[in-house]
Design a protein around this motif. Structure first.
Motif, PDB file in Angstrom:
ATOM      1  N   GLU A 134      16.790  28.927   0.506  1.00 54.89           N
ATOM      2  CA  GLU A 134      16.741  28.868   1.850  1.00 54.89           C
ATOM      3  C   GLU A 134      15.901  27.549   2.297  1.00 54.89           C
ATOM      4  OE1 GLU A 134      13.650  31.002   5.437  1.00 54.89           O
ATOM      5  OE2 GLU A 134      13.487  31.673   3.132  1.00 54.89           O
ATOM      6  N   LYS A 135      15.345  26.907   1.480  1.00 54.08           N
ATOM      7  CA  LYS A 135      14.756  25.500   1.606  1.00 54.08           C
ATOM      8  C   LYS A 135      15.670  24.493   1.734  1.00 54.08           C
ATOM      9  CE  LYS A 135       9.748  26.380   0.632  1.00 54.08           C
ATOM     10  NZ  LYS A 135       8.650  26.026  -0.499  1.00 54.08           N
ATOM     11  N   ARG A 136      16.726  24.699   0.634  1.00 56.96           N
ATOM     12  CA  ARG A 136      17.830  23.693   0.308  1.00 56.96           C
ATOM     13  C   ARG A 136      18.641  23.712   1.770  1.00 56.96           C
ATOM     14  NH1 ARG A 136      20.170  25.303  -5.598  1.00 56.96           N
ATOM     15  NH2 ARG A 136      17.992  25.016  -6.781  1.00 56.96           N
ATOM     16  N   PRO A 148       0.797  -1.272   0.041  1.00 53.61           N
ATOM     17  CA  PRO A 148      -0.022   0.102   0.155  1.00 53.61           C
ATOM     18  C   PRO A 148       0.716   1.299   0.065  1.00 53.61           C
ATOM     19  CG  PRO A 148      -0.826  -1.726   1.572  1.00 53.61           C
ATOM     20  CD  PRO A 148       0.810  -1.989   1.172  1.00 53.61           C
ATOM     21  N   ASP A 149       0.297   2.492   0.215  1.00 52.16           N
ATOM     22  CA  ASP A 149       0.976   3.711   0.227  1.00 52.16           C
ATOM     23  C   ASP A 149       1.778   3.682   1.315  1.00 52.16           C
ATOM     24  OD1 ASP A 149      -0.158   4.556  -2.221  1.00 52.16           O
ATOM     25  OD2 ASP A 149      -1.830   5.521  -1.308  1.00 52.16           O
ATOM     26  N   ARG A 150       2.947   4.332   1.037  1.00 59.22           N
ATOM     27  CA  ARG A 150       3.919   4.297   2.423  1.00 59.22           C
ATOM     28  C   ARG A 150       5.061   5.217   2.163  1.00 59.22           C
ATOM     29  NH1 ARG A 150       4.630   0.591  -1.330  1.00 59.22           N
ATOM     30  NH2 ARG A 150       6.592   0.016  -1.947  1.00 59.22           N
ATOM     31  N   TYR A 151       5.887   5.432   3.316  1.00 58.74           N
ATOM     32  CA  TYR A 151       7.049   6.246   3.303  1.00 58.74           C
ATOM     33  C   TYR A 151       8.225   5.580   3.477  1.00 58.74           C
ATOM     34  CZ  TYR A 151       4.181  10.611   3.034  1.00 58.74           C
ATOM     35  OH  TYR A 151       3.308  11.763   2.731  1.00 58.74           O
ATOM     36  N   ILE A 152       9.340   5.786   2.786  1.00 55.73           N
ATOM     37  CA  ILE A 152      10.475   5.289   3.135  1.00 55.73           C
ATOM     38  C   ILE A 152      11.755   6.139   3.290  1.00 55.73           C
ATOM     39  CG2 ILE A 152      10.130   3.313   1.770  1.00 55.73           C
ATOM     40  CD1 ILE A 152      11.997   4.088  -0.504  1.00 55.73           C
ATOM     41  N   SER A 153      12.580   6.031   4.153  1.00 57.62           N
ATOM     42  CA  SER A 153      13.621   7.042   4.594  1.00 57.62           C
ATOM     43  C   SER A 153      14.765   7.115   3.479  1.00 57.62           C
ATOM     44  CB  SER A 153      14.222   6.804   5.932  1.00 57.62           C
ATOM     45  OG  SER A 153      15.221   7.755   6.106  1.00 57.62           O
ATOM     46  N   ILE A 154      15.272   8.114   2.974  1.00 56.46           N
ATOM     47  CA  ILE A 154      16.122   8.081   1.987  1.00 56.46           C
ATOM     48  C   ILE A 154      17.287   9.438   2.587  1.00 56.46           C
ATOM     49  CG2 ILE A 154      14.690   7.726   0.010  1.00 56.46           C
ATOM     50  CD1 ILE A 154      14.512  10.838  -0.758  1.00 56.46           C
ATOM     51  N   ASN A 155      18.222   9.434   1.733  1.00 60.84           N
ATOM     52  CA  ASN A 155      19.189  10.347   1.936  1.00 60.84           C
ATOM     53  C   ASN A 155      18.987  11.965   1.558  1.00 60.84           C
ATOM     54  OD1 ASN A 155      21.055   8.758   3.392  1.00 60.84           O
ATOM     55  ND2 ASN A 155      21.966   7.934   1.504  1.00 60.84           N
ATOM     56  N   ALA A 156      19.462  13.060   2.115  1.00 61.56           N
ATOM     57  CA  ALA A 156      19.049  14.392   1.753  1.00 61.56           C
ATOM     58  C   ALA A 156      19.623  14.666   0.140  1.00 61.56           C
ATOM     59  CB  ALA A 156      19.582  15.136   2.648  1.00 61.56           C
ATOM     60  N   HIS A 157      20.624  13.991  -0.196  1.00 64.94           N
ATOM     61  CA  HIS A 157      21.284  14.226  -1.283  1.00 64.94           C
ATOM     62  C   HIS A 157      20.516  13.853  -2.627  1.00 64.94           C
ATOM     63  CE1 HIS A 157      23.051  10.286  -2.124  1.00 64.94           C
ATOM     64  NE2 HIS A 157      23.328  10.416  -0.728  1.00 64.94           N
ATOM     65  N   GLU A 158      19.361  12.839  -2.268  1.00 65.05           N
ATOM     66  CA  GLU A 158      18.738  12.030  -3.457  1.00 65.05           C
ATOM     67  C   GLU A 158      17.457  12.879  -3.708  1.00 65.05           C
ATOM     68  OE1 GLU A 158      17.702   8.081  -2.863  1.00 65.05           O
ATOM     69  OE2 GLU A 158      18.934   7.911  -1.140  1.00 65.05           O
ATOM     70  N   VAL A 159      17.278  14.115  -3.110  1.00 64.05           N
ATOM     71  CA  VAL A 159      16.086  15.091  -3.303  1.00 64.05           C
ATOM     72  C   VAL A 159      16.255  16.043  -4.371  1.00 64.05           C
ATOM     73  CG1 VAL A 159      14.606  16.751  -2.382  1.00 64.05           C
ATOM     74  CG2 VAL A 159      15.396  15.225  -0.823  1.00 64.05           C
ATOM     75  N   ASP A 160      15.167  16.045  -5.191  1.00 57.77           N
ATOM     76  CA  ASP A 160      15.508  16.905  -6.514  1.00 57.77           C
ATOM     77  C   ASP A 160      15.226  18.289  -5.976  1.00 57.77           C
ATOM     78  OD1 ASP A 160      15.653  18.298  -9.025  1.00 57.77           O
ATOM     79  OD2 ASP A 160      13.717  17.199  -9.679  1.00 57.77           O
TER      80      ASP A 160
END
Length: 578
Positions: A467-469, A448-460
């Motif tokens: 400021e948000k970066r 089902p729909d879920r969240y997984i933890s990833i590293n910050a450098h993987e974010v687009d």
């Protein structure tokens, strides 16, 4: 005539007027006096020597360790007639039929007259013979001398030992583990053994060995190693069951011993059930007096529940198990922020029909899921807020309000596996045996729909401002995964062979083939998993072992393809002053 008449008359008168004789010397012994004077069953006790009574008690006790019926019941259940002019020999089995090495009957010149599996009666002509049985190379087998008499069936009382080794992981899940077996009394290696894979309908093979102390080693360990091993002592006539806990990734031995985790209680003669429940409550407290406000208190609750139900009536076997592992972090009593540790529900069932000793179809099913939602708590010492991103790694939003976020719902994921096939012994001779497994397997997974933890450098970060970066480095990033379903199906087969290389060596090989049909049609480009081992005892103190492994996977995705092989050679030396 007158003289005969007078003699007869005198005889009659003598009898009529004769007196009773005087009393006999001594006392008259009655039945009551006899019972009082002689102790109960003393005549029976004196007629049985002390050695025979000890031997009978010993044999009665060792039969209680068997998985097979007692010797008398085994002989009574075998329907075999001894032909005229021949005699019979019966070798009892310690476990289920077909799970022990075959035996041979040879004469003094080494000519084989009969062979078979334990639990059967073999007929030969009267004379002196040698019974060759047991595991290992020809040199390591057990030899017993017997004298066969005409029209009689002689049972051979087992003075050897039986050993069954079940391999499981730390979650009590059986798998096909690997180990090596060595008699440390003589530093005599017996080669490599494997656990049983219940997904393929495997059974735990029984080692038939000489009594003594044995060392169960991890794969490739030295015989005199002080790590990655356990020991077991085998007694004459007894069946010993060892539970070996291993790491499935590297086959390292974690622990083990003569522990039966599923002893079971009998409902009827064919049904057994069992259950065990364990619970651990742990409290931890830490105070750092050199820093202010550094008091940490935590509490954890973990529980494990196992339940199993078995049916065993030759030739049918059915077993179902239910296992539940749950863990809770009770440091925060808020149900909205309750975090869990282990959370797994596993239901497994397998059915085997051994209607022929060398052939048996099987089917299995397994369900795996979790019962509680999974949450992740924000560690304020490391992160300031959550950062939520979409499934394509694009930024969505920051969340600095919630201290915990639900990663997944109950029953996420849900996995259901089903398989069916057949095991049969294709060839079983004095020096070579071949077993074949044919079947098909399928697997259904729901996420089902879920969240997984990833590293910050993987974010687009192309769509967010500077400021948000800058906030990303202090954020716990969670990526949303959409619900998916996956179905896999395909036939699979395996070949297992073992060769006795004369008196000093053994060799074994296993080939597994899997040809998926769904989701990829790869019937013409299947996956191969091949392994082979060779053990050669050069001298009493030197053993040469060679191992070869080859793995080939050919999916359509080029990045997921595997084609590699490994070679391992061990030249092991051992010496004991005993």
């Amino acid at each position: 005539m007158i003289e005969k008449t007078m003699a007869l008359a005198l005889l009659v008168l003598n009898i009529l007027f004769a007196e009773l004789p005087s009393d006999l010397p001594g006392e008259e012994i009655s039945n009551e006096y006899l019972n009082y004077s002689i102790k109960k069953d003393s005549t029976l006790i004196k007629s049985v020597p002390m050695e025979a009574r000890d031997s009978a008690d010993w044999f009665t006790n060792v039969q209680k360790t068997w998985d097979a019926p007692p010797l008398v019941e085994q002989m009574a259940s075998v329907k075999s007639n001894v032909p005229l002019g021949k005699g019979g020999i019966f070798i009892p089995r310690l476990t289920i039929r077909g799970n022990e090495p075959d035996f041979e009957i040879v004469d003094a010149e080494g000519h084989m007259h009969a062979s078979g599996e334990p639990g059967e009666t073999q007929t030969v002509e009267p004379g002196v013979y040698f019974i060759i049985l047991g595991s290992g190379s020809q040199r390591q087998k057990i030899v017993k001398k017997v004298e066969i008499e005409e029209s009689k069936t002689i049972p051979l009382i087992p003075t050897w030992s039986g050993l069954m080794i079940e391999t499981i992981d730390t979650n009590s899940t059986p798998f096909r583990g690997e180990y090596e077996l060595v008699n440390i009394t003589d530093f005599d290696p017996y080669g490599r053994g494997f656990g049983a894979d219940p997904d393929r309908g495997d059974m735990i093979n029984t080692w038939i060995l000489k009594p003594g102390t044995y060392k169960i080693l991890g794969r490739g360990e030295s015989f005199n190693t002080l790590v990655n091993f356990i020991t077991v002592r085998l007694l004459p006539g007894e069946l010993t069951k060892v539970l070996l806990i291993q790491n499935p990734d590297n086959m390292k031995i974690i622990s083990g011993g003569t522990v039966d985790i599923t002893p079971g209680k009998a409902i009827t003669s064919n049904w057994k059930y069992g259950a065990n429940i364990g619970m651990t409550l742990q409290f931890n407290g830490e105070t750092n007096r050199l820093e202010t406000h550094k008091n940490t208190i935590s509490s954890f609750l973990s529980t494990r529940i196992n339940f199993w139900l078995r049916f065993n009536k030759n030739p049918l076997e059915w077993e179902s198990t239910i296992r539940l592992d749950e863990g809770f972090n009770l440091s925060d009593l808020s149900l909205a922020r309750l975090t869990t540790g282990p959370d797994e529900l596993r239901v497994h069932s397998i059915f085997i029909w051994r209607f022929i000793p060398w052939f048996g179809p099987y089917s299995r099913a397994e369900l795996r899921t979790n019962l509680l939602p999974r949450r992740i708590t924000l560690d304020k010492a490391i992160y300031n807020q959550f950062c939520l991103v979409d499934d394509n790694n694009s930024f969505n939003s920051f969340d600095s309000v919630n201290q915990a976020i639900k990663l997944s719902s109950p029953f996420s994921p849900l996995t259901f596996d089903f398989g069916a096939g057949a095991n049969f012994d294709a060839l079983n001779s004095r020096f070579f045996e071949l077993k074949v497994q044919l079947g098909a397997g399928s697997s259904f997974n729901r996420f089902p729909d879920r969240y997984i933890s990833i590293n910050a450098h993987e974010v687009d970060t192309t769509s967010i401002d500077l400021e948000k970066r800058s906030l990303l480095d202090n954020s716990l990033v969670l990526r949303r995964e959409k619900k998916t379903r996956l179905f896999e199906f395909g036939p699979q087969t395996s070949f297992i062979g073992n060769i006795q290389l004369g008196r000093i060596g053994t060799a074994g090989a296993e080939l597994q083939i899997f040809a998926p049909i769904a989701p990829e049609m790869r019937f013409t480009s299947p996956d191969f998993d091949f392994s082979a081992t060779l053990s050669w005892r050069l001298t009493r103190a030197v053993t040469l072992d060679y191992e070869y492994d080859w793995l080939l996977k050919q999916p359509e995705n080029m990045d997921a393809r595997i084609d590699k092989s490994t070679h391992n050679i061990w030249l092991r030396f051992s010496f004991s002053s005993k």
